[in-house]
Scaffold this active site. Structure first.
Site, mmCIF file in Angstrom:
data_model
loop_
_atom_site.group_PDB
_atom_site.id
_atom_site.type_symbol
_atom_site.label_atom_id
_atom_site.label_comp_id
_atom_site.label_asym_id
_atom_site.label_seq_id
_atom_site.Cartn_x
_atom_site.Cartn_y
_atom_site.Cartn_z
ATOM 1 C CG HIS A 1 -1.012 7.727 2.518
ATOM 2 N ND1 HIS A 1 -1.514 8.438 3.571
ATOM 3 C CD2 HIS A 1 -1.603 6.505 2.564
ATOM 4 C CE1 HIS A 1 -2.391 7.701 4.225
ATOM 5 N NE2 HIS A 1 -2.459 6.521 3.638
ATOM 6 C CE LYS B 1 -4.312 -1.558 0.701
ATOM 7 N NZ LYS B 1 -4.787 -1.839 2.056
ATOM 8 C CG HIS C 1 1.468 5.815 6.464
ATOM 9 N ND1 HIS C 1 1.228 5.637 5.127
ATOM 10 C CD2 HIS C 1 0.724 4.883 7.104
ATOM 11 C CE1 HIS C 1 0.392 4.629 4.957
ATOM 12 N NE2 HIS C 1 0.063 4.158 6.143
HETATM 13 N N1 ARG Z 1 -0.736 -1.252 9.935
HETATM 14 C C1 ARG Z 1 -1.729 -0.519 10.660
HETATM 15 C C2 ARG Z 1 -2.317 0.570 9.796
HETATM 16 O O1 ARG Z 1 -1.687 1.030 8.862
HETATM 17 C C3 ARG Z 1 -1.177 0.118 11.895
HETATM 18 C C4 ARG Z 1 -0.627 -0.852 12.883
HETATM 19 C C5 ARG Z 1 -0.667 -0.294 14.242
HETATM 20 N N2 ARG Z 1 -0.062 -1.122 15.227
HETATM 21 C C6 ARG Z 1 -0.650 -2.151 15.853
HETATM 22 N N3 ARG Z 1 0.059 -2.841 16.706
HETATM 23 N N4 ARG Z 1 -1.919 -2.449 15.672
HETATM 24 O O2 ARG Z 1 -3.431 0.992 10.083
#
Ligand code: ARG
Length: 566
Positions: free
Chosen positions: A130, A127, A133
């Site tokens: 962007h 993905k 983030h």
């Molecule tokens: N990958 C997730 C996102 O982009 C965020 C992860 C956050 N960390 C976790 N331990 N849940 O939304």
């Protein structure tokens, strides 16, 4: 460094007021203006104990007090006793401390022997990385630095989103339409295209969804082909993400993402079962959280596949076993508040007393001036492009302002990236904000370039003034109001850092160094440095050095560089 507040307490303890230390501490206030003193001791609440009017108590106590070395004046005004710090002592203690500690000024060892994990950034592979983030990435990196600075054994974790049903879709799509060469040339865009196409086609042909489910199942069961494709997608994605991390100068200790925890889940689910937490609901396994005013936590789907929540629970348990953390910090947007409340509650219900050492540090949304960000609408602004644009614009500004600057490219990078980081960290993290190019790149106002520029100005003053760290300094000469004001901000810097740590709030440091920058520029305009005579020049140069050091420390804690020339 002298703790003047503690000295206020000590001086009151000495006169035998009948109050104990805690009581005294609780009655100390900071007056609204320095004309009224640096600290005030409020006597209202003593009226009952002493059976006297508060202003009489204040008067009597004030008469018995002696400022000693630390206070130049102690004054009774109505029900208050006002303490005025001895300014020479203040200058001496702050500057001496900065001289000895250098770029460790403001650090403590409160973290000694304690492990702090800071999980941040954590993008989803395949993905776009962007602009949305940027917040987790930059706030997390700063918290990582702040914890490290206070002596914690600190680890930076990137919990990559590298698992889940969407990889079933990607693999299925790749097998239908993918071309490895095309993808490798522009991985994220091409993978995104595949993903979008798959969803469009699946609208027309439901059977595609079954294929995706099939491939995810295969992935979970470690089918070789599925694993290989998944690994490749992960590798090309991470390579892209690393471009951004390199620009931002961010390093992670671990990229163990969601996939890493996939084989650790059966055991965790079994444990939940043994502890009587699981319930069946429409073929799925859930944990009921109604009692805590939350919807149930979904642990396992009806098709047997596990979920985001389950992976977070398994990850926390793993981290506790692996690292025995003191704090396990998650820098993740506030959209996921409920998710974190749910799974941390589950850890608690599983009987782990460390459940609330897991801390969710949420933040608000960032949007662009011309609308919000959305992957779905395809109007994504890649973070890498934003950073590169910031560098290019800064280079242009530098070329106008200082065409002869050496190392222009390097400096433009430090300032351009710094501008983005600072804009990000200046606001209270929970607030939504709108990203503005104009504000970000300005050399004036409350911006990164403004602080960095002031740091460079201080460096150049030191060079021109031929500054030597071991010059004798008569601190009594630093008595101009603008000098004292600056010294006060330097004195408060260590508290600002601790406050930022306790509140998980880098903006406290960003705002504090803006105050120092403003105070420095005011001092610089009203107190000549290079043209001052002998001792005064030495004293002022020492103040310039102190300011430069603290600005550098502060910028460093935000994840920014402090160039000596701009
Ligand atoms: N990958 C997730 C996102 O982009 C965020 C992860 C956050 N960390 C976790 N331990 N849940 O939304």
């Amino acid at each position: 460094m002298i703790d003047f507040k503690k000295e206020v307490v000590n001086s009151i303890l000495e006169i035998d007021s009948g109050l104990d230390k805690e009581e005294i501490e609780s009655l100390i206030e900071i007056p609204p203006s320095y004309n009224m003193g640096d600290y005030a001791f409020a006597c209202f609440r003593l009226a009952k104990t002493f059976r006297k009017a508060p202003n009489l108590i204040a008067e009597e106590l004030a008469n018995k007090l002696d400022g000693g070395d630390y206070f130049e004046k102690i004054e009774n005004v109505g029900p208050y006793i006002n303490f005025f710090i001895n300014k020479t002592k203040l200058a001496e203690t702050v500057i001496d401390n900065i001289k000895t500690k250098g770029e460790k000024f403001g650090s403590t060892n409160i973290g000694q022997g304690r492990k702090a994990l800071v999980e941040f950034s954590s993008p989803n592979i395949a993905k776009p990385f962007h602009i949305g983030h940027i917040r987790s990435t930059v706030i997390g990196n700063s918290l990582f630095k702040i914890f490290k600075f206070q002596g914690f054994d600190t680890l930076a974790l990137n919990h990559l989103g590298d698992y889940g049903t969407q990889f079933g879709m990607l693999i299925a799509a790749y097998k239908k339409w993918g071309d490895m060469k095309v993808i490798e040339a522009d991985p994220i865009n091409e993978l995104l295209k595949l993903y979008v196409k798959f969803n469009e086609e699946a609208e027309k042909d439901e059977s595609l969804r079954d294929e995706a489910r099939y491939w995810f199942k295969e992935l979970e069961e470690k089918n070789e082909e599925a694993l290989e494709l998944w690994q490749w997608i992960r590798d090309v994605s991470l390579k892209e993400f690393n471009k951004v991390y390199d620009l931002l100068n961010i390093k992670f200790d671990s990229y163990a993402g969601e996939s890493f925890y996939s084989d650790k889940m059966p055991k965790v689910i079994e444990e939940m079962e043994d502890k009587g937490l699981l319930q069946e609901s429409k073929g799925a396994l859930i944990i009921d959280l109604e009692e805590y005013d939350m919807p149930p936590a979904l642990i396992k789907k009806s098709d047997g596949s596990t979920l985001y929540t389950t992976r977070d629970i398994a990850a926390a348990i793993y981290r506790k076993e692996q690292y025995d953390f003191y704090k396990n910090i998650y820098v993740v947007g506030s959209q996921q508040n409920l998710h974190f409340r749910q799974w941390i509650k589950v850890i608690d219900l599983m009987g782990y007393d460390w459940a609330y050492d897991c801390v969710h540090v949420p933040f608000g949304m960032v949007s662009l001036e011309d609308g919000t960000l959305s992957t779905r609408r395809g109007r994504v602004v890649f973070l890498e492009d934003v950073l590169k644009k910031a560098i290019a614009s800064t280079l242009k500004i530098m070329e106008e302002r200082n065409p002869n600057l050496e190392n222009k490219e390097e400096v433009a990078k430090e300032v351009g990236i710094g501008a983005i980081i600072f804009q990000e960290l200046f606001n209270n993290r929970i607030k939504d904000y709108i990203f503005s190019w104009e504000k970000t790149l300005s050399f004036e106002g409350e911006t990164g370039p403004y602080v960095q520029y002031t740091h460079a100005r201080a460096s150049s003053l030191l060079e021109k003034g031929n500054f030597k760290l071991d010059n004798e300094v008569d601190y009594g000469l630093l008595n101009d109001e603008d000098e004292i004001n600056l010294i006060r901000f330097l004195y408060k810097f260590p508290d600002a850092v601790l406050d930022a740590l306790n509140k998980y709030e880098p903006s406290i440091i960003a705002r504090h160094i803006i105050e120092i920058t403003k105070a420095f520029n005011k001092f610089y305009n009203s107190c000549p440095v290079l043209s001052a005579e002998g001792n005064l020049k030495n004293a002022r140069l020492m103040l310039v050095y102190s300011t430069k050091t603290v600005l550098k420390v502060g910028l460093g804690l935000l994840g920014m560089k402090a160039p000596d020339r701009m």
